[in-house]
Design an enzyme around this catalytic site. Structure first.
Site, PDB file in Angstrom:
ATOM      1  N   ASN A 104     -24.510   7.672  14.624  1.00  0.00           N
ATOM      2  CA  ASN A 104     -23.103   7.797  14.188  1.00  0.00           C
ATOM      3  C   ASN A 104     -22.891   9.234  13.718  1.00  0.00           C
ATOM      4  O   ASN A 104     -23.845  10.007  13.640  1.00  0.00           O
ATOM      5  CB  ASN A 104     -22.770   6.777  13.097  1.00  0.00           C
ATOM      6  CG  ASN A 104     -23.661   6.937  11.883  1.00  0.00           C
ATOM      7  OD1 ASN A 104     -23.643   7.978  11.221  1.00  0.00           O
ATOM      8  ND2 ASN A 104     -24.481   5.933  11.599  1.00  0.00           N
ATOM      9  N   ASP A 133     -38.397  -1.614  24.322  1.00  0.00           N
ATOM     10  CA  ASP A 133     -38.089  -1.013  23.027  1.00  0.00           C
ATOM     11  C   ASP A 133     -38.233   0.502  23.186  1.00  0.00           C
ATOM     12  O   ASP A 133     -39.335   0.998  23.451  1.00  0.00           O
ATOM     13  CB  ASP A 133     -39.088  -1.554  21.995  1.00  0.00           C
ATOM     14  CG  ASP A 133     -38.934  -0.926  20.628  1.00  0.00           C
ATOM     15  OD1 ASP A 133     -38.139   0.026  20.470  1.00  0.00           O
ATOM     16  OD2 ASP A 133     -39.637  -1.383  19.710  1.00  0.00           O
ATOM     17  N   GLY A 141     -29.159  -1.087  14.409  1.00  0.00           N
ATOM     18  CA  GLY A 141     -29.398  -1.063  15.853  1.00  0.00           C
ATOM     19  C   GLY A 141     -30.535  -0.149  16.258  1.00  0.00           C
ATOM     20  O   GLY A 141     -31.565  -0.048  15.577  1.00  0.00           O
ATOM     21  N   VAL A 142     -30.327   0.556  17.366  1.00  0.00           N
ATOM     22  CA  VAL A 142     -31.388   1.413  17.884  1.00  0.00           C
ATOM     23  C   VAL A 142     -31.633   2.603  16.935  1.00  0.00           C
ATOM     24  O   VAL A 142     -32.772   3.075  16.794  1.00  0.00           O
ATOM     25  CB  VAL A 142     -31.067   1.849  19.341  1.00  0.00           C
ATOM     26  CG1 VAL A 142     -29.937   2.841  19.415  1.00  0.00           C
ATOM     27  CG2 VAL A 142     -32.306   2.385  20.023  1.00  0.00           C
ATOM     28  N   ASP A 143     -30.594   3.049  16.267  1.00  0.00           N
ATOM     29  CA  ASP A 143     -30.696   4.143  15.281  1.00  0.00           C
ATOM     30  C   ASP A 143     -31.674   3.749  14.165  1.00  0.00           C
ATOM     31  O   ASP A 143     -32.622   4.500  13.843  1.00  0.00           O
ATOM     32  CB  ASP A 143     -29.279   4.401  14.715  1.00  0.00           C
ATOM     33  CG  ASP A 143     -29.157   5.679  13.923  1.00  0.00           C
ATOM     34  OD1 ASP A 143     -30.126   6.453  13.863  1.00  0.00           O
ATOM     35  OD2 ASP A 143     -28.066   5.904  13.357  1.00  0.00           O
ATOM     36  N   SER A 158     -23.352   2.996  22.778  1.00  0.00           N
ATOM     37  CA  SER A 158     -22.075   2.325  22.466  1.00  0.00           C
ATOM     38  C   SER A 158     -22.039   0.840  22.835  1.00  0.00           C
ATOM     39  O   SER A 158     -21.023   0.186  22.602  1.00  0.00           O
ATOM     40  CB  SER A 158     -20.869   3.020  23.128  1.00  0.00           C
ATOM     41  OG  SER A 158     -20.543   4.214  22.473  1.00  0.00           O
TER      42      SER A 158
HETATM   43  N1  AR6 Z   1     -34.715  -0.170  22.012  1.00  0.00           N
HETATM   44  C1  AR6 Z   1     -33.776  -0.179  22.985  1.00  0.00           C
HETATM   45  N2  AR6 Z   1     -32.519  -0.631  22.780  1.00  0.00           N
HETATM   46  C2  AR6 Z   1     -32.208  -1.069  21.542  1.00  0.00           C
HETATM   47  C3  AR6 Z   1     -33.124  -1.078  20.482  1.00  0.00           C
HETATM   48  C4  AR6 Z   1     -34.452  -0.601  20.750  1.00  0.00           C
HETATM   49  N3  AR6 Z   1     -35.395  -0.563  19.812  1.00  0.00           N
HETATM   50  N4  AR6 Z   1     -32.496  -1.584  19.369  1.00  0.00           N
HETATM   51  C5  AR6 Z   1     -31.235  -1.879  19.731  1.00  0.00           C
HETATM   52  N5  AR6 Z   1     -31.045  -1.591  21.035  1.00  0.00           N
HETATM   53  P1  AR6 Z   1     -26.368   0.020  18.825  1.00  0.00           P
HETATM   54  P2  AR6 Z   1     -23.961   1.657  19.324  1.00  0.00           P
HETATM   55  C6  AR6 Z   1     -29.840  -1.721  21.881  1.00  0.00           C
HETATM   56  O1  AR6 Z   1     -25.569  -0.956  18.033  1.00  0.00           O
HETATM   57  O2  AR6 Z   1     -23.240   0.517  19.918  1.00  0.00           O
HETATM   58  C7  AR6 Z   1     -25.867   2.188  14.526  1.00  0.00           C
HETATM   59  O3  AR6 Z   1     -25.763   1.592  13.275  1.00  0.00           O
HETATM   60  C8  AR6 Z   1     -28.771  -2.690  21.481  1.00  0.00           C
HETATM   61  O4  AR6 Z   1     -29.117  -4.017  21.855  1.00  0.00           O
HETATM   62  O5  AR6 Z   1     -27.704   0.431  18.315  1.00  0.00           O
HETATM   63  O6  AR6 Z   1     -23.887   2.998  20.006  1.00  0.00           O
HETATM   64  C9  AR6 Z   1     -25.524   3.674  14.499  1.00  0.00           C
HETATM   65  O7  AR6 Z   1     -25.896   4.281  13.268  1.00  0.00           O
HETATM   66  C10 AR6 Z   1     -27.591  -2.164  22.300  1.00  0.00           C
HETATM   67  O8  AR6 Z   1     -27.675  -2.628  23.645  1.00  0.00           O
HETATM   68  O9  AR6 Z   1     -25.545   1.394  19.097  1.00  0.00           O
HETATM   69  C11 AR6 Z   1     -24.042   3.662  14.682  1.00  0.00           C
HETATM   70  O10 AR6 Z   1     -23.360   3.449  13.454  1.00  0.00           O
HETATM   71  C12 AR6 Z   1     -27.823  -0.646  22.310  1.00  0.00           C
HETATM   72  O11 AR6 Z   1     -29.179  -0.467  21.861  1.00  0.00           O
HETATM   73  C13 AR6 Z   1     -23.796   2.496  15.601  1.00  0.00           C
HETATM   74  O12 AR6 Z   1     -24.902   1.604  15.385  1.00  0.00           O
HETATM   75  C14 AR6 Z   1     -26.900   0.145  21.412  1.00  0.00           C
HETATM   76  O13 AR6 Z   1     -26.556  -0.618  20.282  1.00  0.00           O
HETATM   77  C15 AR6 Z   1     -23.813   2.903  17.053  1.00  0.00           C
HETATM   78  O14 AR6 Z   1     -23.431   1.808  17.839  1.00  0.00           O
END
Ligand code: AR6
Length: 178
Positions: free
Chosen positions: A29, A15, A37-39, A122
């Site tokens: 974004n 994490d 997600g991670v955001d 992404s």
């Molecule tokens: N630690 C590490 N990795 C993580 C965590 C964490 N705590 N949480 C999620 N991931 P995403 P994107 C992984 O969707 O595709 C947001 O709403 C997850 O499993 O977070 O760039 C933003 O505001 C995946 O492998 O980012 C944007 O609108 C990776 O992080 C949009 O999502 C990225 O997934 C960005 O989409």
């Protein structure tokens, strides 16, 4: 783990909000006003101070990166970057994903960051094929390290084996083919 120009490069499962590094990178974004997600995880763990700083940044273009404090996170800084939404790979996605990594590192170095952790930008809701994203991420970081001594650690922190494995393979490959 591999050493690239004196910098430790590695992939781990975990994490990213728990990372004790100078800076973590957020897959944000263009609004920089939060999301899932991670955001979402970073804003939840870091508290409202991060969002207050983000509101003053005026958003961020795809492929660019901007910095805030880490709020309550163990990391001192959060570097917010905006990855491309993946369509078919022919809409400039590879160049934009590379730019996210390069710009994040440029902003990091400008702030004296020596240790930094990246998520799989992404690779969640933006739909980038993970093996392709891993290759681009690792190649871009490796190239950057060639021109910028001083970084000590670049770590990819991945959620789950399916994301970890391609990043780990790309890191090992970088160590062998360099
Ligand atoms: N630690 C590490 N990795 C993580 C965590 C964490 N705590 N949480 C999620 N991931 P995403 P994107 C992984 O969707 O595709 C947001 O709403 C997850 O499993 O977070 O760039 C933003 O505001 C995946 O492998 O980012 C944007 O609108 C990776 O992080 C949009 O999502 C990225 O997934 C960005 O989409």
């Amino acid at each position: 783990m591999t050493m690239i120009h004196g910098c430790r490069l590695e992939a781990v499962q975990g994490d990213i909000t728990k990372e004790r590094v100078d800076a973590i990178v957020n897959a944000a974004n263009q609004s920089l006003l939060g999301g899932g997600g991670v955001d979402g995880a970073i804003h939840r763990a870091g508290g409202p101070a991060i969002l207050e700083e983000c509101k003053k940044l005026g958003g961020c273009k795809t492929g660019d990166a901007k910095i805030t404090s880490g709020g309550r996170l163990p990391a001192q800084y959060v570097i917010h970057t905006v990855g491309p939404v993946y369509r078919d790979g022919r809409q400039g996605e590879p160049g934009l994903l590379a730019s996210c990594h390069r710009r994040s590192l440029e902003v990091a170095v400008a702030h004296g960051v020596k240790t930094i952790s990246f998520p799989a930008i992404s690779c969640g809701v933006y739909g980038y094929p993970i093996p392709d994203a891993a290759q681009i991420a690792v190649q871009t970081v490796t190239t950057f390290l060639g021109g910028h001594p001083g970084l000590e650690l670049v770590r990819f922190v991945l959620f789950g084996q399916d994301t970890f494995a391609p990043f780990d393979a790309a890191v090992r490959q970088a160590g062998e083919t360099r």
